[in-house]
Design a protein around this motif. Structure first.
Motif, PDB file in Angstrom:
ATOM      1  N   MET A   1      33.387  -6.776  56.950  1.00 34.15           N
ATOM      2  CA  MET A   1      31.993  -6.107  57.080  1.00 34.15           C
ATOM      3  C   MET A   1      31.263  -7.042  56.000  1.00 34.15           C
ATOM      4  N   PRO A   2      30.045  -7.534  56.633  1.00 34.48           N
ATOM      5  CA  PRO A   2      29.165  -8.336  55.810  1.00 34.48           C
ATOM      6  C   PRO A   2      28.423  -7.220  54.566  1.00 34.48           C
ATOM      7  N   ALA A   3      28.092  -8.092  53.457  1.00 36.45           N
ATOM      8  CA  ALA A   3      27.540  -7.778  52.342  1.00 36.45           C
ATOM      9  C   ALA A   3      26.168  -7.219  52.542  1.00 36.45           C
ATOM     10  N   SER A   4      25.617  -6.064  52.085  1.00 34.05           N
ATOM     11  CA  SER A   4      24.093  -5.948  52.506  1.00 34.05           C
ATOM     12  C   SER A   4      23.396  -6.173  51.414  1.00 34.05           C
ATOM     13  N   ALA A   5      22.122  -6.260  51.510  1.00 38.90           N
ATOM     14  CA  ALA A   5      21.395  -6.791  50.550  1.00 38.90           C
ATOM     15  C   ALA A   5      21.049  -5.561  49.304  1.00 38.90           C
ATOM     16  N   PRO A   6      20.815  -5.954  47.971  1.00 41.56           N
ATOM     17  CA  PRO A   6      20.763  -4.858  47.190  1.00 41.56           C
ATOM     18  C   PRO A   6      19.638  -4.055  47.538  1.00 41.56           C
ATOM     19  N   MET A   7      19.638  -2.886  47.339  1.00 49.69           N
ATOM     20  CA  MET A   7      18.603  -1.857  47.390  1.00 49.69           C
ATOM     21  C   MET A   7      17.590  -2.069  46.170  1.00 49.69           C
ATOM     22  N   THR A   8      16.197  -2.129  46.614  1.00 47.30           N
ATOM     23  CA  THR A   8      15.263  -2.195  45.320  1.00 47.30           C
ATOM     24  C   THR A   8      14.375  -0.981  45.861  1.00 47.30           C
ATOM     25  N   GLN A   9      14.135  -0.622  44.830  1.00 50.45           N
ATOM     26  CA  GLN A   9      13.008   0.675  44.385  1.00 50.45           C
ATOM     27  C   GLN A   9      11.793   0.168  44.736  1.00 50.45           C
ATOM     28  N   PRO A  10      10.853   1.186  45.465  1.00 56.43           N
ATOM     29  CA  PRO A  10       9.467   0.633  45.896  1.00 56.43           C
ATOM     30  C   PRO A  10       8.787   0.569  44.408  1.00 56.43           C
ATOM     31  N   PHE A  11       7.685  -0.118  44.266  1.00 57.86           N
ATOM     32  CA  PHE A  11       7.028  -0.341  43.001  1.00 57.86           C
ATOM     33  C   PHE A  11       6.061   1.182  42.794  1.00 57.86           C
ATOM     34  N   ALA A  12       6.375   1.629  41.939  1.00 59.64           N
ATOM     35  CA  ALA A  12       5.629   3.106  41.722  1.00 59.64           C
ATOM     36  C   ALA A  12       4.321   2.806  40.752  1.00 59.64           C
ATOM     37  N   ALA A  13       3.189   3.102  41.444  1.00 59.70           N
ATOM     38  CA  ALA A  13       1.946   2.888  40.664  1.00 59.70           C
ATOM     39  C   ALA A  13       1.832   3.841  39.615  1.00 59.70           C
ATOM     40  N   ARG A  14       1.243   3.224  38.532  1.00 61.77           N
ATOM     41  CA  ARG A  14       0.819   4.057  37.036  1.00 61.77           C
ATOM     42  C   ARG A  14      -0.712   3.718  36.897  1.00 61.77           C
ATOM     43  N   THR A  15      -1.048   4.798  36.074  1.00 62.61           N
ATOM     44  CA  THR A  15      -2.417   4.637  35.622  1.00 62.61           C
ATOM     45  C   THR A  15      -2.315   4.199  34.277  1.00 62.61           C
ATOM     46  N   VAL A  16      -2.960   3.032  33.846  1.00 63.19           N
ATOM     47  CA  VAL A  16      -2.950   2.506  32.344  1.00 63.19           C
ATOM     48  C   VAL A  16      -4.314   2.777  31.996  1.00 63.19           C
ATOM     49  N   THR A  17      -4.609   2.235  30.735  1.00 63.32           N
ATOM     50  CA  THR A  17      -5.848   2.445  29.927  1.00 63.32           C
ATOM     51  C   THR A  17      -6.350   0.810  29.965  1.00 63.32           C
ATOM     52  N   CYS A  18      -7.571   0.683  30.487  1.00 65.22           N
ATOM     53  CA  CYS A  18      -8.314  -0.537  30.845  1.00 65.22           C
ATOM     54  C   CYS A  18      -8.408  -1.025  29.207  1.00 65.22           C
ATOM     55  N   PRO A  19      -7.993  -2.301  29.025  1.00 64.30           N
ATOM     56  CA  PRO A  19      -8.085  -2.938  27.695  1.00 64.30           C
ATOM     57  C   PRO A  19      -9.352  -3.227  27.378  1.00 64.30           C
ATOM     58  N   ALA A  20     -10.277  -3.286  28.239  1.00 62.83           N
ATOM     59  CA  ALA A  20     -11.791  -3.673  27.826  1.00 62.83           C
ATOM     60  C   ALA A  20     -12.853  -2.427  27.679  1.00 62.83           C
ATOM     61  N   CYS A  21     -12.670  -1.510  28.605  1.00 62.47           N
ATOM     62  CA  CYS A  21     -13.431  -0.289  28.493  1.00 62.47           C
ATOM     63  C   CYS A  21     -12.864   1.165  27.944  1.00 62.47           C
ATOM     64  N   GLY A  22     -11.488   0.714  28.436  1.00 62.22           N
ATOM     65  CA  GLY A  22     -10.622   2.363  27.657  1.00 62.22           C
ATOM     66  C   GLY A  22     -10.524   3.247  28.852  1.00 62.22           C
ATOM     67  N   GLY A  23     -11.178   3.130  30.071  1.00 61.24           N
ATOM     68  CA  GLY A  23     -11.177   3.892  31.128  1.00 61.24           C
ATOM     69  C   GLY A  23      -9.678   3.726  31.885  1.00 61.24           C
ATOM     70  N   PRO A  24      -9.465   4.602  32.999  1.00 54.98           N
ATOM     71  CA  PRO A  24      -8.340   4.533  33.643  1.00 54.98           C
ATOM     72  C   PRO A  24      -8.350   3.318  34.702  1.00 54.98           C
ATOM     73  N   SER A  25      -7.213   2.755  34.738  1.00 53.30           N
ATOM     74  CA  SER A  25      -7.069   1.616  35.573  1.00 53.30           C
ATOM     75  C   SER A  25      -5.750   1.682  36.273  1.00 53.30           C
ATOM     76  N   ARG A  26      -5.660   1.608  37.612  1.00 52.59           N
ATOM     77  CA  ARG A  26      -4.476   1.585  38.352  1.00 52.59           C
ATOM     78  C   ARG A  26      -3.901   0.394  38.331  1.00 52.59           C
ATOM     79  N   TYR A  27      -2.295   0.489  37.693  1.00 49.49           N
ATOM     80  CA  TYR A  27      -1.459  -0.700  37.728  1.00 49.49           C
ATOM     81  C   TYR A  27      -0.531  -0.812  38.935  1.00 49.49           C
ATOM     82  N   ALA A  28      -1.102  -1.518  39.917  1.00 47.00           N
ATOM     83  CA  ALA A  28      -0.282  -1.674  40.950  1.00 47.00           C
ATOM     84  C   ALA A  28      -0.834  -2.785  41.685  1.00 47.00           C
ATOM     85  N   PRO A  29       0.024  -3.288  42.794  1.00 44.44           N
ATOM     86  CA  PRO A  29      -0.364  -4.455  43.325  1.00 44.44           C
ATOM     87  C   PRO A  29      -1.886  -4.562  44.268  1.00 44.44           C
TER      88      PRO A  29
END
Length: 74
Positions: A1-29
């Motif tokens: 049986m062929p080896a399967s590729a490792p499963m990767t978890q999808p990227f979970a977007a988070r909200t972080v603080t913008c280093p410039a203005c301090g407002g919310p920033s979406r940290y995602a692709p």
């Protein structure tokens, strides 16, 4: 049986603080300016570095034989 590729978890977007203005920033692709919230905040931060408002301190004590402009006394 062929080896399967490792499963990767999808990227979970988070909200972080913008280093410039301090407002919310979406940290995602889908945010091309991450960790900043906007192109404006990214440019303001770049300008601060370019104008030397941000500096990394030099822990080396000054040489007592040097003048303030970096030249050695004659």
């Amino acid at each position: 049986m062929p080896a399967s590729a490792p499963m990767t978890q999808p990227f979970a977007a988070r909200t972080v603080t913008c280093p410039a203005c301090g407002g919310p920033s979406r940290y995602a692709p889908d945010n091309p300016w991450r960790p900043f919230c906007s192109e404006r905040c990214k440019q303001l931060d770049l300008g601060a570095w370019a104008s030397e408002r941000f500096r990394v301190p030099d822990p080396t004590p000054p040489d007592p034989g040097e003048l303030s402009d970096g030249r050695l006394p004659s």
